[in-house]
Design a protein around this motif. Structure first.
Motif, PDB file in Angstrom:
ATOM      1  N   ARG A 226      -3.456  -7.420   3.079  1.00 51.09           N
ATOM      2  CA  ARG A 226      -4.818  -7.536   3.615  1.00 51.09           C
ATOM      3  C   ARG A 226      -4.798  -8.077   5.056  1.00 51.09           C
ATOM      4  N   GLN A 227      -3.877  -8.976   5.360  1.00 46.86           N
ATOM      5  CA  GLN A 227      -3.748  -9.453   6.743  1.00 46.86           C
ATOM      6  C   GLN A 227      -3.343  -8.302   7.660  1.00 46.86           C
ATOM      7  N   ARG A 230      -6.346  -6.066   8.287  1.00 49.39           N
ATOM      8  CA  ARG A 230      -7.323  -6.660   9.222  1.00 49.39           C
ATOM      9  C   ARG A 230      -6.869  -6.504  10.668  1.00 49.39           C
ATOM     10  N   GLY A 264     -12.208  -3.491   7.304  1.00 46.08           N
ATOM     11  CA  GLY A 264     -11.845  -4.877   7.039  1.00 46.08           C
ATOM     12  C   GLY A 264     -10.455  -4.988   6.464  1.00 46.08           C
ATOM     13  N   ASP A 265     -10.350  -5.581   5.264  1.00 49.01           N
ATOM     14  CA  ASP A 265      -9.027  -5.748   4.640  1.00 49.01           C
ATOM     15  C   ASP A 265      -8.838  -4.822   3.442  1.00 49.01           C
TER      16      ASP A 265
END
Length: 572
Positions: A226-227, A230, A264-265
């Motif tokens: 997820r990082q 992003r 987004g993520d």
């Protein structure tokens, strides 16, 4: 259950799990009977949590089928009904989540002081499980039943050993029963060793710590994915690959289309633009969709991210039943790998727009390797020689494509020539790279290569053809030479095969597989002339190809770059 595990202990446990899975796979390959398992290493192992979610998987490609398979076993055999020493078997691509029926899964529950901890499991390709032809997965299959026996998930063994009724049933349905039984024994054995080693970690660290670590390792992977997402710009991009119509089956090219939307993520892979399912075995199932999406995402992001179930959580798949990307039962799926590789390549092309610094040009597409069925091999028994035909990888922003490496899986070596010729009545007469076969680019693709076989007794050749449209280079890169398979090459009876079928070969016949190289990355006219000269000296590129594809003029007498002529040629 412990509320958290400190980061140092968590990293230590992750490495201990890696060691356990590596030990399991060492035993799997060294205990296997068939050449496709012990030599080509077409199998893997995993440790999962109590819900069947992978905590550490030995093969990145098998990460997704393990989850589908474990979910099926748990639904049919709730853990409270399992006993220590039980093992379960499954190979149904529709109900049990393996890629195709030739991949057989063994699942063994792990108990510690009567508490269910998780599972140790293994998936391994079987050289023959019945079906239409030796090797089972025929290009002529028109339904799943043509591809061998189908096991939706049943108990295979107890603490006392394999259930003999099940064993006899499976052996009777294989052309190579001894190899099948030996490979299954190896799978059961390595999963039991994995279970014992996990119990040893529970002794060392405590049950609560292990159960917590299983969940936190997945959480860490999810967080890193997820990082990475992003850090990418939001957006939507589409790409597709296709394979050409076979006149007897297809009316138009079949598309693997993907529209990727990143917000987004999270990231969504929409496959609804793909073609309808086909009559032949190039169809795939959801486990293949998810494998292509997950592995292309990690490749385009950061390959150091540990691969476990946590990597799948940020990924959403949009599809519908009846497409070539999500076939409806009982459509055949035996040639899943070539199709999944094409979907993976389409995903990589679309993802290159989000992170160009990690873009990878398309790998070679094509066929599975040759499968030879003998009524009598050198052992005096029926046998099946199953080889894998690896293409070559595409170029990247920093280096040329690698020769003869499978996309996604990365590691499925050929049977060594010495083993092949010792165990089977066949001779390898030629193994060589093909000049001018790589897709040109600033960084070219890996080369194609050819392997020529001569059979020494009558046998059956099972040939699965998947002639794709040309792989596409990226950012101006070019396409590689097409693949071919030829019977009796360089003779009056030469025949370039254009269909999937089983061919009866007479003793003394020969056939030749010509693999496809990888495509190029970047404009070939920007490739360093010194690298082009190196390729010419290494016989990767001809003098004519250097000028035609790269605009580099080589003086054939001095075997040096004529810079003045090169500047003029590139200027044109």
């Amino acid at each position: 259950m412990a509320t958290t595990v400190d980061p140092i202990t968590l990293e230590v446990l992750n490495n201990r799990l890696r060691e356990i899975v590596a030990t399991m796979e060492h035993l799997l390959f060294h205990g296997g009977y068939s050449t496709i398992l012990r030599e080509s290493k077409d199998g893997s192992c995993v440790i999962t949590d109590r819900n069947g979610c992978a905590v550490y998987a030995g093969s990145q490609l098998h990460l997704t089928p393990y989850h589908f398979t474990l979910r099926t076993i748990i639904e049919q055999y709730p853990p409270e009904t399992m006993r220590e020493g039980d093992s379960y078997i499954a190979n149904d691509p529709y109900l049990a989540g393996v890629f195709h029926a030739s991949d057989v899964a063994i699942v063994t529950p792990i108990f510690y002081q009567r508490t269910h901890v998780g599972f140790a499991a293994s998936i391994a390709h079987k050289s023959d499980i019945g079906g239409m032809v030796p090797g089972s997965a025929s290009g002529a299959s028109r339904e799943l039943y043509h591809e061998g026996f189908i096991i939706p998930g049943i108990k295979y063994a107890t603490a006392e050993g394999p259930i003999e009724d099940v064993v006899r049933l499976l052996m009777r349905n294989s052309r190579q029963p001894d190899a099948l039984r030996g490979d299954l024994q190896s799978q059961v054995g390595c999963t039991r060793v994995g279970a014992e080693k996990i119990k040893g970690l529970c002794d060392e660290y405590g049950l609560d710590t292990m159960l917590t670590a299983f969940q936190e390792l997945q959480d860490v992977t999810e967080t890193r994915v997820r990082q990475g997402l992003r850090a990418w710009p939001d957006g939507e991009f589409t790409a597709e690959t296709e394979f050409e119509a076979d006149g007897t089956v297809f009316k138009e090219p079949v598309r693997f289309n993907v529209r990727i939307r990143k917000e987004g993520d999270g990231i969504t892979f929409d496959l609804t633009g793909s073609s309808l399912q086909v009559a032949s075995p190039q169809n795939i199932r959801p486990q293949s969709q998810l494998a292509a999406a997950a592995l292309s995402t990690i490749t385009s992001m950061d390959p150091s991210i540990p691969l476990n179930y946590g990597a799948l959580r940020p990924i959403k798949i949009v599809s519908k039943l009846g497409l070539v990307t999500e076939a409806e039962f009982p459509a055949p799926v035996g040639s899943y790998f070539a199709s999944t590789a094409m979907l993976y390549s389409a995903c990589l092309m679309a993802l290159s727009n989000f992170n160009p610094a990690r873009a990878v040009a398309t790998s070679g597409f094509g066929t599975a390797g040759p499968v030879l069925g003998y009524k009598q091999a050198r052992s005096g028994k029926p046998a099946v020689a199953y080889e894998l035909m690896s293409p070559s990888l595409g170029g990247t922003p920093i280096h040329d494509g690698t020769l003869a490496v499978n996309p996604m899986h990365q590691y499925t070596p050929y049977t060594p020539v010495e083993i092949l010729e010792t165990e089977y009545p066949v001779r390898l007469e030629r193994i060589e790279t093909i000049i001018d076969s790589a897709g040109p680019g600033r960084f070219r693709g890996g080369l194609g290569y050819r392997r020529r076989y001569r059979v020494l007794t009558d046998c059956t050749l099972n040939f699965r053809r998947m002639q794709p449209a040309q792989p596409q280079g990226i950012f101006g890169g070019g396409s590689p030479l097409r693949l071919t398979c030829t019977l009796n090459p360089e003779t009056e009876g030469e025949e370039v095969l254009a269909r999937s079928a089983a061919f009866e070969l007479k003793a003394g016949s020969s056939f030749q597989f010509q693999s496809q190289g990888g495509s190029g990355y970047g404009d070939p006219l920007t490739r360093d002339p010194a690298k082009v000269l190196d390729d010419v000296l290494d016989a990767y590129v001809s003098i004519a190809g250097a000028e035609r594809d790269y605009g580099v003029v080589i003086d054939p007498a001095a075997m040096a770059v004529d810079m003045k002529a090169t500047v003029a040629r590139r200027g044109r």
